[in-house]
Design a protein around this motif. Structure first.
Motif, short mmCIF file in Angstrom:
data_model
loop_
_atom_site.label_atom_id
_atom_site.label_comp_id
_atom_site.label_asym_id
_atom_site.label_seq_id
_atom_site.Cartn_x
_atom_site.Cartn_y
_atom_site.Cartn_z
N LEU A 409 1.29 -1.11 -0.03
CA LEU A 409 -0.30 -0.42 0.05
C LEU A 409 0.68 1.07 -0.18
N ILE A 410 1.84 1.27 0.73
CA ILE A 410 2.99 2.09 1.08
C ILE A 410 3.65 2.55 0.00
N GLU A 411 4.19 1.20 -0.88
CA GLU A 411 4.57 1.41 -2.49
C GLU A 411 3.96 2.20 -3.51
N MET A 412 2.67 1.99 -3.67
CA MET A 412 1.83 1.81 -4.42
C MET A 412 0.96 3.58 -4.18
N TRP A 413 1.28 4.24 -2.81
CA TRP A 413 0.89 5.91 -2.88
C TRP A 413 2.14 6.63 -2.87
N VAL A 414 2.73 6.75 -2.24
CA VAL A 414 4.22 6.47 -3.16
C VAL A 414 4.15 6.95 -4.53
N ARG A 415 4.36 5.88 -5.28
CA ARG A 415 4.46 6.19 -6.54
C ARG A 415 3.02 7.31 -7.14
N LEU A 416 2.07 6.80 -6.84
CA LEU A 416 0.99 7.64 -7.33
C LEU A 416 1.12 9.12 -6.59
N ALA A 417 2.12 9.29 -5.69
CA ALA A 417 1.52 10.68 -5.28
C ALA A 417 3.30 11.85 -4.84
N THR A 418 4.30 11.15 -6.65
CA THR A 418 5.30 11.88 -6.92
C THR A 418 5.14 13.60 -6.95
N LYS A 419 3.71 14.31 -7.34
CA LYS A 419 3.33 15.76 -7.62
C LYS A 419 3.41 15.92 -6.35
N ASP A 420 3.37 16.78 -5.75
CA ASP A 420 3.31 17.62 -4.18
C ASP A 420 1.91 17.58 -3.96
N HIS A 421 0.91 18.23 -4.80
CA HIS A 421 -0.40 17.93 -4.71
C HIS A 421 -0.69 16.35 -4.40
N PHE A 422 -0.27 15.82 -4.97
CA PHE A 422 -0.98 14.66 -4.57
C PHE A 422 -0.62 13.91 -3.89
N PHE A 423 0.65 14.27 -3.20
CA PHE A 423 1.48 14.12 -2.00
C PHE A 423 1.13 14.17 -0.43
N GLU A 424 0.84 15.91 -1.18
CA GLU A 424 -0.30 16.56 0.10
C GLU A 424 -1.70 15.82 0.40
N ARG A 425 -2.77 15.51 -0.27
CA ARG A 425 -3.69 14.77 -0.68
C ARG A 425 -3.64 13.74 0.45
N LEU A 426 -2.67 12.87 0.06
CA LEU A 426 -2.04 11.59 0.57
C LEU A 426 -2.05 11.76 2.03
N MET A 427 -1.60 12.87 2.23
CA MET A 427 -0.88 12.75 4.22
C MET A 427 -2.27 13.72 4.37
N GLU A 428 -2.80 13.91 3.70
CA GLU A 428 -4.09 15.02 4.48
C GLU A 428 -5.06 13.54 4.61
N LEU A 429 -5.42 12.57 3.71
CA LEU A 429 -6.10 11.30 4.17
C LEU A 429 -5.17 10.29 4.51
N ILE A 430 -4.31 10.55 5.11
CA ILE A 430 -4.10 9.50 6.27
C ILE A 430 -3.96 10.02 7.88
N ILE A 431 -4.27 11.24 7.78
CA ILE A 431 -4.44 12.22 9.00
C ILE A 431 -5.63 11.92 9.27
N ASP A 432 -6.98 11.87 7.84
CA ASP A 432 -7.92 12.18 8.38
C ASP A 432 -7.95 10.52 8.74
N HIS A 433 -7.72 9.78 8.37
CA HIS A 433 -8.06 7.85 9.06
C HIS A 433 -7.14 7.93 10.27
N PHE A 434 -5.86 8.59 10.74
CA PHE A 434 -6.22 8.53 12.19
C PHE A 434 -6.99 9.53 12.90
#
Length: 685
Positions: A409-434
């Motif tokens: 899952l982490i490997e998939m996310w990292v490859r998808l989130a190569t662009k900054d706005h995708f990465f920020e969205r990913l981290m937002e979703l992770i924090i929302d999950h927590f």
């Protein structure tokens, strides 16, 4: 009236009596006499007389209410055909229909003799009978094969074999369209004998040049249907027929479309019957390995994946699991070897795969994640438009208990989130999950961030998370718990070692200072995390000021427990440098003052004694006071107030703590004591 009827009788009364006798031998003797009579007649010159004989037999015997009469009539009709010999075909339209009617007779022996009669006529007329009455014969035989009377069934079997032999000798005359229609009408029968009948005809034409029958989806679907509701012998025969049919299909030239066949395989991969699944998966793998139908396969790739992935976790039958795994690997190899796939095709595959993120079984989820990673590696530009959708749909996997699932899952996310706005969205979703599942923070938070830290710079991860947490105005108690866990991960995990080195240099290096300030503003949600961060970077004077602020607040039991944790952290290997600074009190006077401040806040306990023992081994408080006055400019000589806005940071700390206390949302509301257990965040340095 009786005399008129008798005048129409074409033979004497004795033959008539024998023909309807209940004894078979007498009926047979009468039939032989009729055969002799017919043989002496000329088929052209005596045609009217022959017609009269046939009509008489039909009216008085074949249609008689007496069963013995009907039996005699059937034997006599066959005798007429035998007597006519090569000319019998000219009278088939008169002879055959009444016999066909008797094949549906209520009396089993009548049906038996009707079969025998048609059999004898077929031996005489052969293809002229078979191809003139093929639909009728096919329909009748399919019923007689399932006849409950054993003798009728056996007779039907003999007749069917003869007709198949005749048809096999004249394959070019077989109307494939008609035969396909006839088989389709019967293909879903449940009677075992009727199924055997159909399989016999399918086997006959499997290797014929005309393969229209085998490409028909309904026929193939019916063959698979037979696998799920048949006895052992029929199952074996059906399996052999399907295998042979597909071998012939794979030999066909490319112009023959295989889309409908693939659709049948996909449908049967979803069957509730294990044997049907296994057969469909086996044939699908043959298709993939042959690669002669690559275009059709890639067009249906999303449906194939959707049907195969659940079977990878099919627990009732390990053989199904193994075959599904083979199909999945073969399809992955096919996609990987494809130089290019259209955007629509990649999106179809990705959308189909993401639905399996919700599967309950680890093997299927692992396979689904590997598919997305494959698409990322091969067609990243096509997969990027779906990045947010894939990230959101895979977010529940954060709570998965499987380490393999989490790693992929982490490997998939990292490859998808190569662009900054995708990465920020990913981290937002992770924090929302927590925020929504804070009980997963301890067992999963460390694994997630450590895994990401192996691929992405930890500084980027923590900076983005700190920025997001700083903007959160929700439950500050949960925010505090999240900060606690992030802080432990930062201070203790090997993956964050380089980041800790940068932070230790943050009072001198500009880039590191920005990282420190970014973390500090979020770490303020938890005072213990803030103190440990300041101890790490060596901002001892600022640490002392924070402790003074904390001393003015009412200390509850949870705060004191967290202070215990702070002391344990200071005693850990990561703070070795900090402890070494205690040997230079003249250079780091506020370090001693900060630690004594912590000591004064702590109640007397084992942790209190541990810290006091540490402090008594260095300079005394009296000496410290003198050194503070004399050496106050020595601490951090390379760092001025302009470099790090400590006054602003202290004010921010006070504001955050005040806001948190006013809202009265203690971290207890987030699930009680969130102390970090050994093993949850990895080994410290």
């Amino acid at each position: 009236m009786a005399d008129a009827a008798n005048s129409m009788v074409p033979w004497g009364p004795t033959l008539n009596r024998n023909l309807c006798d209940k004894m078979y031998d007498k009926r047979k003797l009468a039939a032989q006499d009729i055969e002799k009579i017919v043989r002496d007649l000329h088929p052209v010159d005596d045609r009217d007389r022959l017609n009269n004989i046939i009509t008489y037999l039909v009216d008085n015997f074949c249609q008689s209410p007496n069963a013995h009469n009907r039996k005699g009539g059937l034997i006599a009709m066959a005798a007429i055909a035998i007597g006519l010999g090569v000319n019998a075909y000219k009278f088939l339209s008169f002879i055959v229909p009444p016999i066909f009617r008797c094949l549906s007779d209520q009396e089993p022996r009548v049906r038996y003799y009707a079969c025998e009669s048609i059999y004898n006529i077929a031996k005489i007329c052969r293809q002229r009978l078979v191809f003139s009455y093929f639909p009728e014969l096919f329909d009748i035989l399919s019923r007689l094969y399932a006849d409950p009377d054993v003798s009728v069934h056996n007779a039907a079997q003999f007749l069917d074999n003869l007709i198949k032999d005749i048809a096999g000798e004249n394959q070019k005359k077989i109307d494939i369209a008609v035969l396909t229609r006839l088989i389709k009408e019967k293909i879903n029968v449940t009677n075992q004998m009727a199924r055997l009948f159909l399989l016999g005809w399918i086997d006959l034409i499997i290797t014929a040049p005309e393969l229209g029958l085998l490409i028909d989806p309904e026929v193939l679907g019916g063959m698979f249907f037979m696998l799920s509701n048949s006895n052992k012998d029929i199952i074996e025969k059906v399996n052999n027929s399907i295998q042979q049919a597909f071998r012939e299909i794979l030999k066909c030239p490319d112009p023959i479309p295989c889309g409908p066949i693939i659709a049948i395989l996909i449908n049967n991969c979803r069957s509730m019957d294990d044997l049907t699944k296994l057969t469909a998966l086996n044939l699908m793998n043959e298709f993939l390995l042959t690669r002669s139908k690559k275009a059709d396969i890639l067009f249906n790739a999303d449906q194939i994946i959707s049907a195969v992935l659940p079977n990878i976790s099919h627990e009732p039958d390990p053989e199904v699991q193994r075959e599904a795994t083979k199909v999945n690997k073969s399809l992955q190899a096919l996609v990987e070897d494809s130089p290019e796939l259209e955007l629509a095709a990649v999106e179809k595959i990705a959308r189909g795969v993401k639905d399996h993120f919700r599967n309950l079984h680890e093997a299927t989820k692992v396979a689904a994640l590997n598919w997305i990673i494959l698409l990322e590696n091969k067609f990243l530009e096509h997969i990027e438009p779906l990045a947010e959708t894939l990230i959101e749909s895979s977010m529940p996997l954060l709570s998965d208990q499987s380490e393999t699932v989490l790693r992929l899952l982490i490997e998939m996310w990292v490859r998808l989130a190569t662009k900054d706005h995708f990465f920020e969205r990913l981290m937002e979703l992770i924090i929302d999950h927590f925020y929504e599942n804070h009980h997963f923070l301890e067992p999963r938070g460390s694994v997630i961030l450590r895994g990401m830290g192996k691929i992405i710079q930890p500084e980027k991860i923590f900076s983005v998370m700190a920025k997001i947490l700083q903007q959160r105005e929700g439950n500050l108690g949960v925010t505090s718990v999240i900060i606690q866990h992030l802080n432990i991960i930062l201070l203790t995990t090997p993956e964050m070692k380089e980041m800790r080195k940068k932070l230790k240099n943050s009072l001198q290096a500009g880039e590191s200072r920005e990282l420190f300030v970014s973390l500090y503003r979020s770490w303020c949600h938890d005072p213990i995390s803030t103190l440990s961060l300041c101890f790490l970077v060596g901002a001892y004077e600022h640490t002392y000021k924070i402790i003074l602020q904390l001393s003015e607040l009412e200390c509850d039991i949870k705060f004191l427990l967290n202070m215990d944790k702070l002391v344990r952290l200071i005693e850990s290997p990561v703070f070795t440098t900090t402890r070494m600074h205690l040997l230079e009190p003249e250079k780091y006077p506020f370090l001693l003052k900060s630690l004594y401040g912590v000591l004064m806040i702590l109640p007397q306990s084992a942790v209190f004694e541990k810290l006091r023992t540490r402090l008594t081994s260095v300079a005394t408080i009296g000496q410290l006071h003198l050194m503070t006055e004399a050496k106050k400019n020595l601490e951090c000589p390379k760092c001025s107030a302009d470099d790090v806005p400590f006054d602003d940071l202290l004010q921010h700390f006070v504001q955050v703590q005040t806001k948190g206390r006013k809202r009265n949302t203690p971290a207890d509301s987030a699930g009680g004591d969130h102390s970090t257990r050994n093993g949850s965040t990895g080994d410290p340095e």
